[in-house]
Design an enzyme around this catalytic site. Structure first.
Site, PDB file in Angstrom:
ATOM      1  N   ALA A 110      11.405  -1.527   6.987  1.00  0.00           N
ATOM      2  CA  ALA A 110      12.927  -0.690   7.623  1.00  0.00           C
ATOM      3  C   ALA A 110      12.896  -0.058   6.675  1.00  0.00           C
ATOM      4  CB  ALA A 110      13.970  -1.644   7.175  1.00  0.00           C
TER       5      ALA A 110
ATOM      6  N   GLU B 235       8.511   4.931   7.260  1.00  0.00           N
ATOM      7  CA  GLU B 235       8.129   5.100   8.688  1.00  0.00           C
ATOM      8  C   GLU B 235       8.996   6.390   9.723  1.00  0.00           C
ATOM      9  OE1 GLU B 235      10.024   0.723  10.617  1.00  0.00           O
ATOM     10  OE2 GLU B 235      11.026   1.651   8.727  1.00  0.00           O
TER      11      GLU B 235
ATOM     12  N   GLN C 259      12.931  -0.051   1.003  1.00  0.00           N
ATOM     13  CA  GLN C 259      12.460   0.101  -0.681  1.00  0.00           C
ATOM     14  C   GLN C 259      13.080   0.575  -1.693  1.00  0.00           C
ATOM     15  OE1 GLN C 259      12.915  -3.538  -1.898  1.00  0.00           O
ATOM     16  NE2 GLN C 259      11.554  -5.006  -0.433  1.00  0.00           N
ATOM     17  N   THR C 260      12.139   1.653  -1.284  1.00  0.00           N
ATOM     18  CA  THR C 260      12.935   2.856  -2.132  1.00  0.00           C
ATOM     19  C   THR C 260      14.321   3.299  -2.637  1.00  0.00           C
ATOM     20  OG1 THR C 260      10.733   4.138  -2.053  1.00  0.00           O
ATOM     21  CG2 THR C 260      12.496   5.545  -2.175  1.00  0.00           C
TER      22      THR C 260
ATOM     23  N   ALA D 236      17.259   9.179  -4.049  1.00  0.00           N
ATOM     24  CA  ALA D 236      15.933   9.167  -2.831  1.00  0.00           C
ATOM     25  C   ALA D 236      15.971   8.250  -1.928  1.00  0.00           C
ATOM     26  CB  ALA D 236      14.602   8.033  -4.008  1.00  0.00           C
ATOM     27  N   LYS D 237      15.093   8.602  -0.682  1.00  0.00           N
ATOM     28  CA  LYS D 237      15.951   7.755   0.139  1.00  0.00           C
ATOM     29  C   LYS D 237      14.137   6.902   0.938  1.00  0.00           C
ATOM     30  CE  LYS D 237      18.159  11.235   2.706  1.00  0.00           C
ATOM     31  NZ  LYS D 237      18.741  12.216   3.918  1.00  0.00           N
ATOM     32  N   GLY D 238      14.428   7.016   1.825  1.00  0.00           N
ATOM     33  CA  GLY D 238      12.523   5.758   2.139  1.00  0.00           C
ATOM     34  C   GLY D 238      12.261   6.658   2.956  1.00  0.00           C
TER      35      GLY D 238
ATOM     36  N   GLY E  36       0.950  -1.156   0.186  1.00  0.00           N
ATOM     37  CA  GLY E  36      -0.304  -0.307  -0.005  1.00  0.00           C
ATOM     38  C   GLY E  36       1.344   1.350   0.344  1.00  0.00           C
TER      39      GLY E  36
END
Lengths: 415, 330, 159
Positions: free
Chosen positions: B87, B286, B90-91, B281-283, B47
C-alpha cells in the site's frame, strides 16, 4: 531546509550482503536433521475429493503426510475473509488448492510420495467468467453470493452531466490477470524452540500478520509463534497471503524436527495471488472546451476462488477510475466476484493500476474529438491544490500533478 | 513499415490502507552502548529499500549517519507491529513512527546532557556526530556512548503513528478514503512494426511526485523497475489462463522484460513536501508503475491509429487490430 | 554415486555426487555456496549462473558430474579476503543496482564474464551480456550503468 542525510543517495544498507551473496533468503537456511516438505495440490478447478495416502505413507523415508484433519486450530486463513483452508477438507475451488503436505527425509522422496497419493475427484460445474458468476448459478463458496463487494459512488447528476456534454466516449476495456514473478520462489523452514515457541522463517511482506494467522491455525496464543523474515527476494503484493507458513508450522510441531520447503517456479505460480483482471465499462463526457462533465463506470473484478484483498482492491479501482481529474458528475459501481479461477489479491498498484488503462485512453479519445492535444485536456482537468475528488475529499497540499504532466510533455516535446 | 507515435498518461494514487481502517505503525529507538541507535520495527525490506530510507530518517533526527543506525526488522518476537510492506505505506507511516521515536529519544538524551554537563537549560545544545555539545562552548560536550554508559537500563523510546482516513459512505462513496495521494505522469515514444506487430519503446520520460526525496537513487530505481513491470503488463505478460488453468507457469513462457527491452528513461523527481509526512516524504513504490501502461497504449494509437482496449497488446493482437483497421479503410 | 574433482573459487574439491544431481545442488547443498540462487530450474532466469572455465553457465542445466575437472567461480569468490569488493560489486553498490538482491550474485557474474572478454562494452553490448539474467525489481537501468562504471574501474587497473 537543509539536511545531512535526507535527500542523499546513501548506499543501501542491505547492499553489501546482497552483492557478496551473503544475504540469507529462506531457501539458504540449512539445519541439522531437517526434513523436507512438498505440497499436493488440486488439478481440477471445482470438485469434491477424497484422498488415499496409504501407498505414499509406505514409501521409505516418508515421515508423515498432513491433511485437513491435522490442522490443530482453525483450518482457515485469509487477509480479509478467512475463506482459504489450510488444507481443503472436502472441496477444491481452484486448480492449485493445497490438499496435503508430505514430509520426508529428502526432497526427492517427498516428491515421489506426493505423486503416490491417490486423489479421487467428483467434479462440479465451475465458473470462470465473472459476468456469469454474478448470476450465482454456480456458487464458489457455499451459502455465499459470488458477489462479495459492491463499491458505489454517486456524485452530482450523471444524466445532466452527459446531456450537457459536447463529446461523449464510451468503451469497454479488459485488463489481464498477471503474476508478480518475483525472482525468489517461496521457501521457508520451521522448527520448535525449547520453550515450545514455533518459529517460522519465510519471506513475507507482513510478519506480524503471518504470526496471527499461524497462531490461529495452530490453536496457540500469538506469543507462542515467532516469524523470522530474512532477506525477501521481491514481493510486489504476492507475499501478502499465506502460502507455506502454516504447513511448515504444523509439520515442525508434529515431527519435532526442522522442516523446510522450497517451491518450484511452477508451484510458485499457483501458490500465490494474482492481479485482479477487470472488465471496465466506462463513459466519459466533456464540454466544448474539454472540461470533464461526467463519468460513469462499471467495474467487474474477478478475484478467483478466494477473496484475499478483493474488497480493498475493487474499492481502490472504483476510487481511482475517475483519474486525477475534477469531475462534477460521477457514478461508479465496482464489483468483486468469486470464480473458480486462480485467486487474485494484492499486486503493485492494487486496483489503481487497472483502471487508468481505461480512463487515460478515454481522455485521449475525448481530446481527439475536440481537436485538442492529449496534454491540453489533462492540464484542463488535472487536480490542483484545493481540488475535490469524486469522493468529496479536498486535496489540501502536495498536489504537483501539473508539474509532472508538463515535465514529461516537455521532455518528449509534446505540446 | 515502422511507425512512431507518442503518448502521455497521468495518475493519482491513494497511499495507505485507506477507508478509515486503522493504519498503524510502531517503532522503538534504543541507544546502544557504543552510542549507535537501534531501530526496532516490523516493517519489511522486500527490496524496495525500506531498511535504508527508514534508517535515513532517524539518522537525520539524531545527527548521525546511516552507519550509526542499526535497523532491526526481521523477528516478530523483538519488533513491534508496523503493518504490511504494501500500500506504499512504509515510508510515510513507519517513517513517521520512527521519526517520532527518534525525536523522543533525542529529547531524553538532551535532558540527560543538560544534567550531566551541569547546564541550566537545553538552549543552544547541538546533537551531532554522536555527541551533544554547547555551541557557544564546545568543550561542554558529552558523547552518546558516555550517556549510554551511565544508564542502568538501555535508553529506549517508543512511538506509534496512525494515518488519517475516513470511511466512505456505502451508498454515495463520500468520505476521505486515502491520505496522502501521490501523483505521477509518463510520456513515451514507441515504434510499431506494422509487419510483425512488435512494439518498441524508443524514449520515455517519467515524473513522480515524492513529497520529499529521501534517497533519490533509490527512487529512480523504483521508477525504472515500475516502468519495466508496466511494460510487461501491457505488452508481454500472459498467464495463458484457460478454464482456471495457468498454462504459462514458467519463465520461458510467462515473458517478463529483459535488459534488451528497456529504453532509456528520463526520471524526473518532483518534490512538494507533505506536511503530515516524515520530512515531507510520501511513498512511491506502487504509483511509479501506473501511468506507464496507458502512456504506451496512447502512443500505440498515435503511431498506428488503433485503440487497444484489451491488454496485453501482444504482437499477434496488435497485428490483427492493424489489419482490421486497414480492411475498414479499404 | 560418482567421484569428481572440481575447483570452486580457486579451491580444489573432491566430492561424491549422485548421477542426477545438478551442479546447482552440488554448489548449494553440498558445498554451501548459497550465493548461487535457484529461480526457475530451466535456465531461463539466470539466477543460478556461475562462471565455468571462463564462460557464464546456468548451473541448473548442468549435471554435477559434468563439472569434473572444471574451474568454477561463484559470487563467493569475488570479494578479496581482506574484505575488498570486486570493482563490479563496488559499482553495483554505488550505482544502486541492487534491490531485492536475488538476481544480484548472478548478475555480477554475468557482468564479470562480459567484462573479462570485452573490457569496453557499449550500452547495447552490456544489455546483451546480461539479457540472460532476469531482474524484476530494477528495470535494469542501474545494472547497465554499474557495469559501465565497473568497466571504468577495471580499465584504470582496479579501484
Amino acid at each position: 531546509m537543509s539536511f545531512n542525510v535526507i535527500g542523499k543517495s546513501v548506499i543501501r544498507v542491505d547492499g553489501l550482503a546482497k552483492v557478496t551473496g551473503k544475504a540469507v533468503y529462506p531457501q539458504d537456511i540449512y539445519m541439522d536433521g531437517m526434513l523436507y516438505g512438498k505440497t499436493l495440490r488440486s488439478t481440477v478447478p471445482h470438485a469434491y475429493f477424497t484422498l488415499d495416502t496409504s501407498k505414499a505413507e509406505k514409501i521409505e523415508g516418508v515421515v508423515r503426510i498432513f491433511t485437513a484433519k491435522d490442522v490443530p486450530g482453525h483450518n482457515a486463513h485469509g487477509v480479509l475473509f478467512k475463506d482459504h483452508e489450510v488444507f481443503c477438507a472436502q472441496k477444491v475451488r481452484r486448480i492449485g488448492d493445497p490438499l496435503a503436505f508430505v514430509v520426508a527425509t529428502s526432497e526427492k522422496i517427498a516428491q515421489k510420495a506426493v505423486e503416490a497419493i491417490e486423489v479421487k475427484y467428483e467434479e462440479l460445474p465451475a465458473v470462470f467468467d465473472p459476468v456469469e458468476a454474478m448470476k450465482d448459478e454456480i456458487k464458489v463458496h457455499d451459502g455465499t453470493s459470488n458477489i462479495i463487494y459492491h463499491y458505489k459512488l454517486r456524485k452530482g447528476n450523471i444524466e445532466e452531466g452527459f446531456a450537457k456534454s459536447h463529446v461523449v466516449v464510451e468503451n469497454v476495456y479488459k485488463t489481464s490477470m498477471v503474476d508478480h514473478a518475483f525472482l525468489q520462489p517461496e521457501a521457508g523452514i520451521a522448527y520448535v524452540e525449547e520453550d515450545g515457541t514455533i518459529v517460522v522463517c519465510a519471506a513475507t511482506q507482513y510478519p506480524h500478520f503471518d504470526q496471527l494467522e499461524i497462531a490461529e491455525a495452530m490453536g496457540v496464543p500469538a506469543e507462542k509463534v515467532k516469524v523470522i523474515n530474512p532477506a525477501v527476494g521481491g514481493a510486489f503484493g504476492g507475499r501478502e497471503d499465506i502460502t507455506l507458513q502454516i504447513h511448515l508450522a504444523i509439520a515442525a510441531v508434529a515431527t519435532g524436527g526442522p522442516v523446510k520447503a522450497v517451491y518450484s517456479r511452477e508451484e510458485s505460480f499457483v501458490a500465490h495471488s494474482k492481479r485482479h483482471p477487470e472488465i471496465i465499462k466506462i463513459k466519459t463526457g466533456a464540454d466544448k472546451e474539454g472540461k470533464l462533465l461526467a463519468l460513469e463506470a462499471e467495474i467487474i473484478a474477478d478475484t478467483g476462488a478466494y477473496a484475499s484483498w478483493a474488497i480493498n482492491v475493487t474499492r481502490k479501482s472504483g476510487i481511482h477510475v475517475t483519474g486525477p481529474y475534477v469531475i462534477p458528475n460521477v457514478k461508479v459501481d465496482a464489483y468483486a466476484v468469486y470464480t473458480n479461477n486462480p485467486f487474485c489479491g494484492a499486486m503493485r498498484g492494487f486496483g489503481a493500476t487497472q483502471v487508468p488503462i481505461a480512463t487515460e485512453q478515454q481522455m485521449d479519445m475525448l481530446a481527439e474529438k475536440l481537436g485538442i492535444s492529449p496534454v491540453e485536456i489533462r492540464l484542463k482537468n488535472a487536480f490542483t491544490k484545493g481540488s475535490e475528488t469524486a469522493n468529496g475529499q479536498i486535496l489540501t497540499e502536495s498536489v504537483p500533478l501539473i508539474t509532472c504532466i508538463k515535465k514529461v510533455a516537455d521532455a518528449l516535446e509534446m505540446a | 513499415m515502422k511507425k512512431r507515435g507518442k503518448g502521455i498518461a497521468c495518475i493519482f494514487y491513494g497511499t495507505g490502507y485507506g477507508n478509515g481502517f486503522p493504519d498503524v505503525s510502531r517503532a522503538y529507538a534504543e541507544l546502544q552502548p557504543d552510542g549507535k541507535v537501534a531501530i526496532y520495527t516490523g516493517a519489511t525490506e522486500v527490496g524496495q529499500g525500506a531498511k535504508t530510507a527508514l534508517s535515513q530518517i532517524p539518522a537525520e533526527v539524531l545527527g548521525l549517519t546511516v552507519d550509526d543506525i542499526i535497523f532491526i526488522n526481521e523477528d516478530t518476537s523483538i519488533t513491534p507491529d508496523a503493518g504490511t510492506a504494501a500500500a506504499t505505506r512504509q515510508t510515510y507511516n513507519t517513517g513517521n513512527a520512527i521519526k517520532m521515536a527518534a525525536e523522543e529519544l533525542k529529547k531524553e538524551l538532551i535532558n540527560i546532557a543538560v544534567k550531566e554537563l551541569g547546564l541550566n537549560s537545553d538552549a543552544g545544545l547541538e546533537m551531532k556526530d554522536g555527541k551533544i555539545y554547547l555551541k557557544i562552548l564546545p568543550d561542554k560536550c558529552i558523547t552518546l556512548a558516555q550517556i549510554a554508559a551511565k544508564q542502568s537500563e538501555p535508553l529506549r523510546t517508543f512511538a506509534t503513528f496512525t494515518a488519517q482516513t475516513v470511511q466512505i459512505d456505502p451508498e454515495t462513496g463520500q468520505g476521505a478514503p486515502y491520505w496522502p495521494y501521490t501523483f505521477s505522469a509518463c510520456a513515451v515514444e514507441v515504434e510499431v512494426d506494422t509487419e510483425t506487430g512488435q512494439v518498441e519503446i524508443i524514449k520515455a520520460a517519467h515524473a513522480q511526485d515524492v513529497g520529499r526525496a529521501i534517497n533519490p537513487k533509490m527512487i529512480e530505481g523504483q521508477m525504472e523497475g515500475g516502468f519495466a513491470m508496466a511494460m510487461g503488463y501491457v505488452l508481454y505478460e500472459d498467464l495463458g489462463l484457460e478454464n482456471g488453468r495457468i498454462w504459462n507457469n514458467k519463465l520461458s513462457t510467462y515473458i517478463i522484460p529483459t535488459a534488451m527491452d528497456m529504453p532509456e528513461i528520463q526520471n524526473i523527481i518532483v518534490e512538494d513536501p507533505e506536511s503530515t509526512a516524515p520530512y515531507g516524504a510520501k511513498g512511491i513504490g506502487e504509483p511509479v508503475m501506473i501511468p506507464v501502461g496507458p502512456a504506451i497504449l496512447n502512443a500505440i494509437y498515435d503511431a498506428v491509429g488503433v485503440r487497444m482496449t484489451e491488454i496485453p497488446v501482444t504482437p499477434m493482437k496488435l497485428l490483427q487490430a492493424i489489419r482490421e483497421k486497414e480492411k475498414q479503410g479499404a | 554415486m560418482k567421484k569428481i574433482s572440481l575447483t570452486v573459487n580457486g579451491k580444489l574439491y573432491q566430492v561424491e555426487v549422485e548421477e542426477d544431481m545438478r551442479l546447482l545442488d552440488l554448489l548449494r547443498d553440498k558445498l554451501g555456496f548459497t550465493g548461487v540462487k535457484e529461480g526457475c530450474s530451466e535456465g531461463e532466469c539466470g539466477a543460478c549462473s556461475v562462471i565455468m572455465d571462463g564462460k557464464l553457465v546456468t548451473s541448473c542445466l548442468i549435471m554435477a558430474f559434468q563439472a569434473e575437472g572444471k574451474e568454477i567461480i561463484t559470487i563467493e569468490g569475488l570479494q578479496k579476503e581482506d574484505g575488498t569488493l570486486h570493482p563490479i560489486q563496488q559499482a553495483f553498490l554505488e550505482e544502486g543496482a541492487v534491490q531485492c538482491g536475488f538476481c544480484t550474485p548472478a548478475m555480477v557474474l554475468a557482468a564479470k564474464a562480459l567484462l573479462d572478454k570485452n573490457p569496453h562494452p557499449t550500452d547495447e553490448e552490456i544489455k546483451e551480456g546480461i539479457s540472460g539474467n532476469l531482474c524484476r525489481c530494477t528495470g535494469y537501468a542501474k545494472i547497465v550503468s554499474s557495469v559501465k562504471k565497473a568497466a571504468e574501474y577495471l580499465n584504470k587497473g582496479g579501484k
